[in-house]
Design a protein around this motif. Structure first.
Motif, PDB file in Angstrom:
ATOM      1  N   ARG B 150       0.820  -1.217   0.000  1.00 27.68           N
ATOM      2  CA  ARG B 150       0.000   0.000   0.000  1.00 27.68           C
ATOM      3  C   ARG B 150       0.849   1.260   0.000  1.00 27.68           C
ATOM      4  O   ARG B 150       0.351   2.339  -0.318  1.00 27.68           O
ATOM      5  CB  ARG B 150      -0.926   0.003   1.203  1.00 27.68           C
ATOM      6  CG  ARG B 150      -0.190   0.163   2.523  1.00 27.68           C
ATOM      7  CD  ARG B 150      -1.102   0.026   3.699  1.00 27.68           C
ATOM      8  NE  ARG B 150      -2.248   0.901   3.587  1.00 27.68           N
ATOM      9  CZ  ARG B 150      -3.395   0.700   4.214  1.00 27.68           C
ATOM     10  NH1 ARG B 150      -3.543  -0.363   4.950  1.00 27.68           N
ATOM     11  NH2 ARG B 150      -4.376   1.536   4.109  1.00 27.68           N
ATOM     12  N   ASN B 151       2.118   1.120   0.397  1.00 25.53           N
ATOM     13  CA  ASN B 151       2.946   2.310   0.485  1.00 25.53           C
ATOM     14  C   ASN B 151       3.698   2.629  -0.806  1.00 25.53           C
ATOM     15  O   ASN B 151       4.460   3.592  -0.854  1.00 25.53           O
ATOM     16  CB  ASN B 151       3.947   2.161   1.632  1.00 25.53           C
ATOM     17  CG  ASN B 151       3.259   2.233   2.984  1.00 25.53           C
ATOM     18  OD1 ASN B 151       2.133   2.740   3.058  1.00 25.53           O
ATOM     19  ND2 ASN B 151       3.886   1.731   4.017  1.00 25.53           N
ATOM     20  N   LEU B 152       3.482   1.825  -1.838  1.00 23.29           N
ATOM     21  CA  LEU B 152       4.134   2.117  -3.115  1.00 23.29           C
ATOM     22  C   LEU B 152       3.368   3.200  -3.857  1.00 23.29           C
ATOM     23  O   LEU B 152       2.153   3.306  -3.718  1.00 23.29           O
ATOM     24  CB  LEU B 152       4.155   0.862  -3.994  1.00 23.29           C
ATOM     25  CG  LEU B 152       5.027  -0.310  -3.572  1.00 23.29           C
ATOM     26  CD1 LEU B 152       4.939  -1.390  -4.628  1.00 23.29           C
ATOM     27  CD2 LEU B 152       6.448   0.123  -3.362  1.00 23.29           C
ATOM     28  N   TYR B 154       1.635   4.873  -7.159  1.00 24.78           N
ATOM     29  CA  TYR B 154       0.658   4.252  -8.033  1.00 24.78           C
ATOM     30  C   TYR B 154       1.273   3.411  -9.147  1.00 24.78           C
ATOM     31  O   TYR B 154       0.920   2.238  -9.342  1.00 24.78           O
ATOM     32  CB  TYR B 154      -0.233   5.348  -8.614  1.00 24.78           C
ATOM     33  CG  TYR B 154      -1.276   4.849  -9.543  1.00 24.78           C
ATOM     34  CD1 TYR B 154      -2.408   4.213  -9.037  1.00 24.78           C
ATOM     35  CD2 TYR B 154      -1.147   5.000 -10.909  1.00 24.78           C
ATOM     36  CE1 TYR B 154      -3.365   3.743  -9.882  1.00 24.78           C
ATOM     37  CE2 TYR B 154      -2.105   4.536 -11.764  1.00 24.78           C
ATOM     38  CZ  TYR B 154      -3.225   3.902 -11.256  1.00 24.78           C
ATOM     39  OH  TYR B 154      -4.171   3.442 -12.095  1.00 24.78           O
ATOM     40  N   GLN B 157       2.708   0.260  -7.959  1.00 22.96           N
ATOM     41  CA  GLN B 157       1.676  -0.713  -7.592  1.00 22.96           C
ATOM     42  C   GLN B 157       1.219  -1.489  -8.827  1.00 22.96           C
ATOM     43  O   GLN B 157       1.028  -2.704  -8.778  1.00 22.96           O
ATOM     44  CB  GLN B 157       0.477  -0.006  -6.952  1.00 22.96           C
ATOM     45  CG  GLN B 157       0.791   0.565  -5.589  1.00 22.96           C
ATOM     46  CD  GLN B 157      -0.467   0.906  -4.797  1.00 22.96           C
ATOM     47  OE1 GLN B 157      -1.575   0.682  -5.246  1.00 22.96           O
ATOM     48  NE2 GLN B 157      -0.286   1.469  -3.622  1.00 22.96           N
TER      49      GLN B 157
END
Lengths: 565, 260, 373
Positions: B150-152, B154, B157
């Motif tokens: 979730r911390n990557l 966009y 991801q």
């Protein structure tokens, strides 16, 4: 100094809420019941400490929320504390006007005496003043730099803990040269005197201050070592913990063994439920059923009484109990495979209750003994050594807990563990990744159930008899609460959770009446303040304190926009 | 017959017909795009192929085997993998773990083996880790294995999601709008990346895409859906000038960007 | 394991069918056994005092109706909250308890002063009103403290908070008022029976049924006819869209909790009328059962909750005798299941589990439970 009315109004209303909380714990009986336990002889007892903490809290939160200098913060704390005092005084005034006792059983003269410092309604100004002082102290706590607040807080906390558990500590420090010397230095037979309290406080203060300055150095030193040595340090820590766990019942006597066995049993169940809820995301409120199945299996297989069917030894029956609860997990999981989310919680609750009611029923009495239960479950014996009481059975519990925790850790880091977590995150995508949801879910129920079954098996020999009343829904809730407080998905969290939620209330017997009240409050507060628990799984900790804000779902630009250049 | 074939596939939601007697044939080692206006049934088709939806009529074959009655996990085992229009990573797991989950189908270790720590399990795990790190590197996420998904950002991801799909060693990769939300530069990179997947790994690509530049740039065959029906199919040049396609998209106006 | 969809599905399905069939078998076999026993005694003795005479069934039916209408009132709160927030308000049963328990003190005071029997209707109305006000207040505090801060949290989080709230309420009341049972005062005019068309009906049960029907009718009218009610329905259809349409969602949620609380508070007093006592844990099982009723009727669906409640009440009261009393298993239970009434909760929970497994949409509801993400 700029002040706006809204802000000061909020300080007062916030203080009043704390005052309401003080009145609440008083009327709920906590202040009086806990007042029996002296923390520092002649200075303060647990009940008054509770009120004091509420006053401190009022000041702390009021001072922390405000803007402005130290003086403003102090003033806010003072005001909030005074408001809390007013809130509590309202109870005093009310009690002098109407007979509260007709309704609230705890509004006793003793309680009013405690609250009003023995002065009745004349004590109202005193209560408000005390509140203000406590509030100001709370405000001061926000102003101190961390280097002062940390050691100070540690000193106070340890002193309170020492006072709280003086009985236990005195037993542990009963014999031996150094041990009894320490005991005589700190304690008097009745408890912790002011002199001892001051001593403990100062020692902890100094140690904590020193540790605070040295800790980064030590940590840095450890981190600079090569990995094998780091692992050695961790291993040493683990060994130390095991040594303490092994020696505790020897030093603490029967009572502490009883408490520890309970903690161990709840740890076993917690590890099982943690596997279902924490790893696989399957909320289960009927978990106690597996505990019951394990207990009844061992009971029926070993009992020498009327319901015993095989007269096996515990060691033969325990593996069977494991297998039976594993299979029970499969059977239990099969019908509810397609139920999701909170419906699952209710369905499992239903199953758990059905099992308990059936065990209790007259209809199945010929097999399970109905409400009379299964009696005469013999104690385990190994080569002539009988695990006759809690002090001995504790070691069975400890060994099983260590084993189960090891198994749980292995599973967590395995292919199956990853599949569980993927399923917890997103069931549909997990299935699209090739994970067979049926197998994976059933394994979660089965293995989780087997862990609890193991706990149940030990429980059966611990009590020597099994009663269906032992398997109420409250146990399931207890276990759920402890894994949440400890930290969902975290293995050390399970131990921490059961120490806090099972061990602590058992040690403070006065407290046990309020256990579920505190559980309830703890669950509500935890969900808002620290949903990841006291000892969170490393992963969850990172998740809940996200460093960077991320938009997972990107805004989808309209198709036309992209088609028209 | 291609690697993926659907015959007369029909999917209804209540009264709404999402797919209507769709015939589709994806040739092995091709890059095949499905385009169409919103609601044309593109993602529904993906959901039918991957077993998430069950079509009412018609059959779908993968490598000659009927897959329309299989569960999603079985279909993945046969060698398909997909990504999602709105990225669906396991947000609270690390990048490495995401990829390891993707490898699930071809890892062998059983849970008993895991508990006992058998040499085979360990070997299996070690190989998996190595391969996962290699995959991370392949999609340009080297060194981010321990980050929570979730911390990557966009774009990363998106790439992690593709890496997760690749981890199952698919023969057929279904990509649902891989360039959604990307700027032109990133889209170009992604195009090149998709082409590499086909060329280097020999994976057949089935693509849903709105970005015409991407579609026309890399597809060998384009299928156009509208209201669940196939209205055109052919190489990009042919689709570009098909009047029915232009009409479906913009009424009677010309498809800008297609002609550009 | 290389099994195809159909093979794997069939294992689960076989299991589920076996489950279904065994329940069905128990119901049919048990009912037949009971009827047979009833007929035999009716034929040979022709005595209406027998265990299975029509008036016995009628008594059970009326008792079930009164019980069921209490469940229905509680179920309304569950169903409305679930409809709007998609959340199980686990503490709702304790709101019910809080209403009953607080009003107990008013009723007891009325009893001491003699007002209770001097003007029974006014005193009952006052007791009901106090229960409803307390329960509403507690429901609102609950919403504000335990649920509102968690509205955007993952689904498990508010559920756990609700479980916490449930325990907090129970044990707060235990702390305040003690752990014993308190005997609810009795209204003299509600003791004994009314004979209607030759059938005797216990007065309390009649009062409970009438009062809850009136309350439910009022609530239904409110939801269907008023502007606020329309807003509630809109929010439960789609919270996002409703808020875009200018509906104050927070206000609607507060009103929903308030109304649910009021219904539960009234239900508490009615329940205490029948069982004549209050206890800090009294809300737990009625709460679970009311939830069952809500699921049975289709959660989120207001008429469904009412029907589900009545259905469950009747099932629970008639079921043990009908299905189990006559359930003869050769060799094990030659004369039917002993003490079948002990198993009435088993019947209720079995129904809950079966509804959740086989028809999560309930009798009237939409499919919310299996809605895919």
């Amino acid at each position: 100094m700029r002040t706006d009315r809204g802000s000061w109004g909020k300080v007062i209303s916030g203080g009043l809420i704390f005052g309401g909380a003080a009145a609440f714990v008083s009327l709920a009986g906590m202040v009086e019941a806990l007042g029996v336990r002296e923390i520092v002889i002649g200075v303060i007892d647990l009940g008054r400490l509770l009120l004091l903490l509420i006053g401190l809290g009022a000041g702390y939160q009021a001072a922390r929320r405000g803007i402005g200098g130290a003086l403003t913060a102090l003033a806010r704390g003072l005001l909030a504390g005074a408001a809390a005092g007013v809130g509590l005084s309202a109870l005093l005034v009310l009690a002098s006007v109407v007979n509260l006792r007709g309704m609230f059983i705890n509004a006793s003269p003793t309680l009013l005496e405690i609250i009003s410092f023995g002065r009745g309604t004349a004590g109202v100004p005193l209560v408000i003043a005390a509140g203000a002082v406590a509030g100001a102290l709370g405000a001061v706590a926000t102003l101190l730099p961390g280097a002062v607040r940390g050691p100070l807080g540690a000193g106070v906390t340890v002193t309170i803990v020492v006072g709280l558990f003086q009985e236990l500590l005195q037993i542990i420090l009963q014999e031996g040269g150094i041990r009894s010397a320490i005991r005589q230095f700190i304690f008097v037979p009745e408890g912790l005197p002011p002199r001892g309290a001051l001593g403990v406080f100062l020692v902890v203060l100094v140690v904590s201050a020193v540790w605070r300055s040295r800790q980064p150095v030590v940590r840095g030193w450890i981190l600079k070592r090569p990995p094998p040595q780091q692992r050695l340090v961790r291993l040493l820590g683990l060994l130390l913990a095991v040594a303490v766990a092994l020696l505790l019942p020897l030093a603490g006597g029967l009572f502490i063994s009883q408490v520890l066995v309970l903690v161990g049993l709840y740890t076993l169940m917690g590890l099982g439920l943690n596997l279902e809820v924490g790893f696989a995301g399957l909320l289960d409120l009927g978990f106690v059923a597996f505990f019951a199945i394990g207990a009844y299996t061992v009971g029926l297989l070993t009992s020498t009484g009327q319901y015993g069917i095989a007269h096996w030894s515990f060691w033969a029956a325990m593996p069977v109990a494991l297998v039976v609860s594993l299979i029970a997990g499969f059977l239990f999981g099969l019908p509810i495979l397609r139920i999701r989310g909170d419906y699952l919680a209710i369905a499992t609750l239903g199953f758990g209750e059905i099992i308990r009611l059936l065990a209790l029923s007259e209809a199945l009495r010929p097999w399970f003994g109905g409400s009379q239960g299964v009696l005469f479950v013999p104690k385990p014996i190994i080569g002539g050594f009988e695990f006759s009481g809690p002090a001995q059975i504790y070691y069975i519990t400890l060994a099983s807990s260590v084993l189960i925790a090891f198994v749980a850790a292995r599973l967590r880091d395995s292919r199956l563990g990853r599949a569980w977590m993927a399923m917890r995150e997103d069931e549909d995508v997990a299935e699209a990744m090739g994970i067979n949801l049926v197998n994976v879910k059933l394994l979660a129920y089965g293995i989780g159930g087997a862990f609890a079954g193991m706990g149940g098996a030990i429980f059966a020999v611990l009590l020597g008899s099994i009663f269906p009343h032992s398997f109420s829904l409250l146990i399931s809730i207890n276990v759920l609460a402890l894994i949440i407080v400890g930290g969902m998905g975290s293995l050390p969290g399970v131990v921490v959770g059961s120490l806090f939620l099972v061990g602590l209330p058992e040690l403070l017997r006065e407290f046990s009446d309020f256990r579920f009240l505190v559980y309830g409050a703890a669950l509500i507060i935890m969900m808002q303040v620290k949903p990841e628990g006291l000892w969170p799984a490393a992963m969850v900790r990172r998740e809940l304190h996200k460093e960077e804000p991320v938009g997972v779902v990107a805004e989808e630009p309209a198709a036309v926009e992209r088609v028209e250049a | 017959m291609g690697i993926l074939t659907s015959h007369q596939l029909t999917k209804r939601f209540g009264g709404l017909i999402a797919l209507s007697q769709l015939d589709l044939d994806v040739a092995e080692r091709s890059i095949h795009s499905i385009i169409g206006p919103n609601g044309a049934g593109k993602t529904t088709y993906f959901n039918c192929v991957t077993g998430f939806y069950r079509a009412e009529e018609g059959r779908t074959f993968f490598n000659g085997q009927a897959i329309d009655t299989l569960t999603p996990d079985r279909i993945t085992h046969l060698g398909t993998a997909r990504t999602y229009q709105n990225i669906r990573l396991f947000a609270n797991m690390t990048c490495l773990e995401n990829i390891l989950v993707g490898m699930h189908p071809h890892l062998k270790s059983s849970w008993v083996g895991a508990i006992l720590g058998t040499p085979r399990t360990r070997q299996d795990e070690e190989q998996a880790h190595t391969e996962a790190l290699r995959l991370l590197q392949f999609v340009g996420l080297r060194g981010k294995g321990d980050f929570l998904a979730r911390n990557l950002p966009y774009g990363e991801q998106r790439r992690l999601e593709i890496a997760r799909a690749l981890a199952s060693r698919p023969k057929l990769l279904l990509l649902d709008e891989p360039t959604a939300g990307m700027n032109p530069r990133e889209s170009l990179d992604t195009m090149a990346f998709i082409r590499r997947l086909r060329d280097e790994l020999g994976i057949t690509i089935l693509l849903i895409e709105h970005n015409m530049r991407v579609v026309m740039g890399i597809s060998e065959i384009v299928t156009v859906l509208d209201f669940g029906e196939k209205i055109a199919e052919g190489p990009p040049e042919q689709i570009r000038s098909d009047p029915r396609v232009i009409e479906a998209y913009l009424g009677t106006r010309r498809v800008a960007g297609v002609g550009a | 394991m290389q099994r195809s969809f159909w093979q794997r599905l069939s294992i689960i399905n076989t299991y589920l069918w076996a489950f279904r069939l065994s329940v069905l078998l128990v119901v049919v076999w048990g009912s037949l056994g009971t009827f047979q026993a009833g007929c035999r005694s009716a034929l040979t003795i022709c005595d209406f005092k027998s265990k299975y005479a029509p008036n016995v069934w009628l008594d059970l039916l009326v008792f079930g109706l009164s019980q069921g209408s209490v469940y229905a009132l509680i179920a309304l709160g569950y169903t409305m909250v679930y409809g709007i927030l998609r959340m199980i308000n686990f503490a709702h049963g304790d709101v019910f308890m809080a209403g009953a328990y607080t009003a107990f003190y008013l009723a007891a005071a009325f009893g001491r002063s003699g007002f209770l029997n001097r003007s029974p209707l006014i005193s009952l109305a006052a007791v009901l009103a106090l229960a409803m006000i307390t329960a509403t207040a507690i429901a609102l505090i609950l919403e504000r403290v335990a649920y509102r801060p968690l509205r955007r949290a993952p689904r498990l989080v508010p559920l756990i908070s609700a479980i916490g709230a449930s325990f907090f309420l129970e044990y707060a009341f235990r702390g305040f008022f003690g752990s014993g049972f308190q005997a609810y005062p009795e209204w003299q005019i509600f003791t004994g029976e009314w004979v209607i068309a030759g059938i005797g009906i216990l007065r309390t049960q009649a009062v409970v049924i009438v009062a809850s029907v009136l309350l439910m009718a009022a609530l239904y009218t409110f939801v269907m006819r008023t502007k606020t009610g329309t807003a509630m329905r809109a929010v439960s259809e789609d919270l996002e869209v409703a808020s875009l349409m200018g509906i104050d969602v927070d206000r609607v949620i507060v009103i929903t909790f308030g109304i649910g609380g009021a219904a539960a508070g009234a239900a508490g007093v009615l329940y205490a009328l029948v069982f004549k006592q209050v206890h800090f844990f009294m809300g737990f099982f009625p709460g679970i059962k009311a939830f069952t009723a809500a699921v049975l009727g289709g959660i989120g669906n207001i008429p469904g909750a009412m029907i589900g409640g009545l259905f469950l009440g009747i099932f629970e009261s008639v079921g043990p005798i009908l299905f189990l009393e006559g359930l003869r298993v050769p060799g094990i239970y030659p004369t039917g299941i002993p003490a079948p009434y002990q198993l009435k909760d088993v019947i209720a929970f079995t129904m809950l589990v079966m509804v959740l497994i086989f028809r999560p949409s309930g009798i009237l509801g939409e499919r919310l439970a299996t809605k895919k993400a």
